[in-house]
Scaffold this motif. Sequence first.
Motif, PDB file in Angstrom:
ATOM      1  N   SER A 187       6.866   1.252 -19.852  1.00  0.00           N
ATOM      2  CA  SER A 187       6.876   1.736 -21.241  1.00  0.00           C
ATOM      3  C   SER A 187       8.103   2.600 -21.512  1.00  0.00           C
ATOM      4  O   SER A 187       8.715   2.525 -22.574  1.00  0.00           O
ATOM      5  N   HIS A 188       8.473   3.417 -20.545  1.00  0.00           N
ATOM      6  CA  HIS A 188       9.648   4.274 -20.717  1.00  0.00           C
ATOM      7  C   HIS A 188      10.954   3.471 -20.661  1.00  0.00           C
ATOM      8  O   HIS A 188      11.912   3.838 -21.333  1.00  0.00           O
ATOM      9  N   VAL A 189      10.988   2.400 -19.864  1.00  0.00           N
ATOM     10  CA  VAL A 189      12.170   1.529 -19.871  1.00  0.00           C
ATOM     11  C   VAL A 189      12.327   0.920 -21.270  1.00  0.00           C
ATOM     12  O   VAL A 189      13.417   0.919 -21.841  1.00  0.00           O
ATOM     13  N   ARG A 190      11.231   0.437 -21.850  1.00  0.00           N
ATOM     14  CA  ARG A 190      11.288  -0.157 -23.197  1.00  0.00           C
ATOM     15  C   ARG A 190      11.665   0.880 -24.245  1.00  0.00           C
ATOM     16  O   ARG A 190      12.396   0.582 -25.193  1.00  0.00           O
ATOM     17  N   ALA A 191      11.211   2.113 -24.078  1.00  0.00           N
ATOM     18  CA  ALA A 191      11.536   3.191 -25.035  1.00  0.00           C
ATOM     19  C   ALA A 191      13.011   3.551 -24.999  1.00  0.00           C
ATOM     20  O   ALA A 191      13.584   3.962 -26.013  1.00  0.00           O
ATOM     21  N   GLY A 192      13.637   3.393 -23.825  1.00  0.00           N
ATOM     22  CA  GLY A 192      15.060   3.730 -23.684  1.00  0.00           C
ATOM     23  C   GLY A 192      15.917   2.776 -24.448  1.00  0.00           C
ATOM     24  O   GLY A 192      16.928   3.027 -24.995  1.00  0.00           O
TER      25      GLY A 192
ATOM     26  N   GLY B 222       7.511   9.345  -9.010  1.00  0.00           N
ATOM     27  CA  GLY B 222       7.337  10.774  -9.247  1.00  0.00           C
ATOM     28  C   GLY B 222       8.489  11.613  -8.729  1.00  0.00           C
ATOM     29  O   GLY B 222       8.715  12.717  -9.200  1.00  0.00           O
ATOM     30  N   THR B 223       9.230  11.101  -7.762  1.00  0.00           N
ATOM     31  CA  THR B 223      10.390  11.843  -7.263  1.00  0.00           C
ATOM     32  C   THR B 223      11.669  11.047  -7.539  1.00  0.00           C
ATOM     33  O   THR B 223      12.478  11.454  -8.361  1.00  0.00           O
ATOM     34  N   GLU B 224      11.849   9.924  -6.857  1.00  0.00           N
ATOM     35  CA  GLU B 224      13.032   9.093  -7.087  1.00  0.00           C
ATOM     36  C   GLU B 224      12.919   8.295  -8.382  1.00  0.00           C
ATOM     37  O   GLU B 224      13.906   8.084  -9.073  1.00  0.00           O
ATOM     38  N   LEU B 225      11.722   7.831  -8.684  1.00  0.00           N
ATOM     39  CA  LEU B 225      11.457   7.096  -9.920  1.00  0.00           C
ATOM     40  C   LEU B 225      10.590   7.952 -10.824  1.00  0.00           C
ATOM     41  O   LEU B 225       9.496   8.349 -10.443  1.00  0.00           O
ATOM     42  N   ASN B 226      11.095   8.240 -12.011  1.00  0.00           N
ATOM     43  CA  ASN B 226      10.313   9.025 -12.969  1.00  0.00           C
ATOM     44  C   ASN B 226      10.586   8.507 -14.378  1.00  0.00           C
ATOM     45  O   ASN B 226      11.417   7.622 -14.583  1.00  0.00           O
ATOM     46  N   ASN B 227       9.892   9.057 -15.343  1.00  0.00           N
ATOM     47  CA  ASN B 227      10.013   8.591 -16.723  1.00  0.00           C
ATOM     48  C   ASN B 227      11.422   8.793 -17.268  1.00  0.00           C
ATOM     49  O   ASN B 227      11.928   7.958 -18.022  1.00  0.00           O
ATOM     50  N   GLU B 228      12.064   9.876 -16.896  1.00  0.00           N
ATOM     51  CA  GLU B 228      13.423  10.166 -17.359  1.00  0.00           C
ATOM     52  C   GLU B 228      14.407   9.095 -16.865  1.00  0.00           C
ATOM     53  O   GLU B 228      15.239   8.592 -17.626  1.00  0.00           O
ATOM     54  N   LEU B 229      14.299   8.729 -15.598  1.00  0.00           N
ATOM     55  CA  LEU B 229      15.158   7.678 -15.049  1.00  0.00           C
ATOM     56  C   LEU B 229      14.852   6.343 -15.714  1.00  0.00           C
ATOM     57  O   LEU B 229      15.769   5.583 -16.045  1.00  0.00           O
TER      58      LEU B 229
ATOM     59  N   LEU C  80      23.680  -4.995 -22.286  1.00  0.00           N
ATOM     60  CA  LEU C  80      23.285  -6.345 -22.694  1.00  0.00           C
ATOM     61  C   LEU C  80      23.173  -6.482 -24.209  1.00  0.00           C
ATOM     62  O   LEU C  80      22.301  -7.184 -24.706  1.00  0.00           O
ATOM     63  N   THR C  81      24.047  -5.852 -24.949  1.00  0.00           N
ATOM     64  CA  THR C  81      23.934  -5.814 -26.407  1.00  0.00           C
ATOM     65  C   THR C  81      23.890  -7.190 -27.057  1.00  0.00           C
ATOM     66  O   THR C  81      23.155  -7.399 -28.010  1.00  0.00           O
TER      67      THR C  81
ATOM     68  N   VAL D 262      17.539   3.998 -17.623  1.00  0.00           N
ATOM     69  CA  VAL D 262      17.775   2.601 -17.249  1.00  0.00           C
ATOM     70  C   VAL D 262      17.645   1.717 -18.480  1.00  0.00           C
ATOM     71  O   VAL D 262      18.473   0.826 -18.719  1.00  0.00           O
ATOM     72  N   GLY D 263      16.621   1.948 -19.288  1.00  0.00           N
ATOM     73  CA  GLY D 263      16.432   1.172 -20.518  1.00  0.00           C
ATOM     74  C   GLY D 263      17.603   1.316 -21.473  1.00  0.00           C
ATOM     75  O   GLY D 263      18.085   0.325 -22.041  1.00  0.00           O
ATOM     76  N   ARG D 264      18.092   2.548 -21.651  1.00  0.00           N
ATOM     77  CA  ARG D 264      19.256   2.777 -22.519  1.00  0.00           C
ATOM     78  C   ARG D 264      20.491   2.078 -21.966  1.00  0.00           C
ATOM     79  O   ARG D 264      21.252   1.457 -22.700  1.00  0.00           O
ATOM     80  N   GLY D 265      20.693   2.194 -20.645  1.00  0.00           N
ATOM     81  CA  GLY D 265      21.851   1.565 -20.021  1.00  0.00           C
ATOM     82  C   GLY D 265      21.832   0.057 -20.159  1.00  0.00           C
ATOM     83  O   GLY D 265      22.847  -0.566 -20.471  1.00  0.00           O
TER      84      GLY D 265
END
Length: 86
Positions: free
Chosen positions: A81-86, A41-48, A60-61, A52-55
């Motif tokens: 779920s948000h990591v997979r969405a990225g 909720g502070t250091e780890l959130n859906n945006e991060l 790892l293409t 991470v998922g996009r990165g």
Amino acid sequence: FRKKCGRIRGRCRLYIPQGDKDGMKITESVFKADDIRGISGTELNNELAEAVGRGLADYLTSAGPGAVGYDMRPDSFELASHVRAG
């Protein structure tokens, strides 16, 4: 997140910017040797998690499919779920 490759030995690493164009702030201390840990909720959130998922997807293409794990904590499924969405 961006992939940076050096000329020496062809090694690449994931570059973590301190803030992106949308103003997202990343606390570098959440990145450990083998995992990502922090206060939900502070250091780890859906945006991060999406960043991470996009990165990882960019980094790892050519590695093929990957896996995202999570534990039984209430927020783990949503973050995964948000990591997979990225």
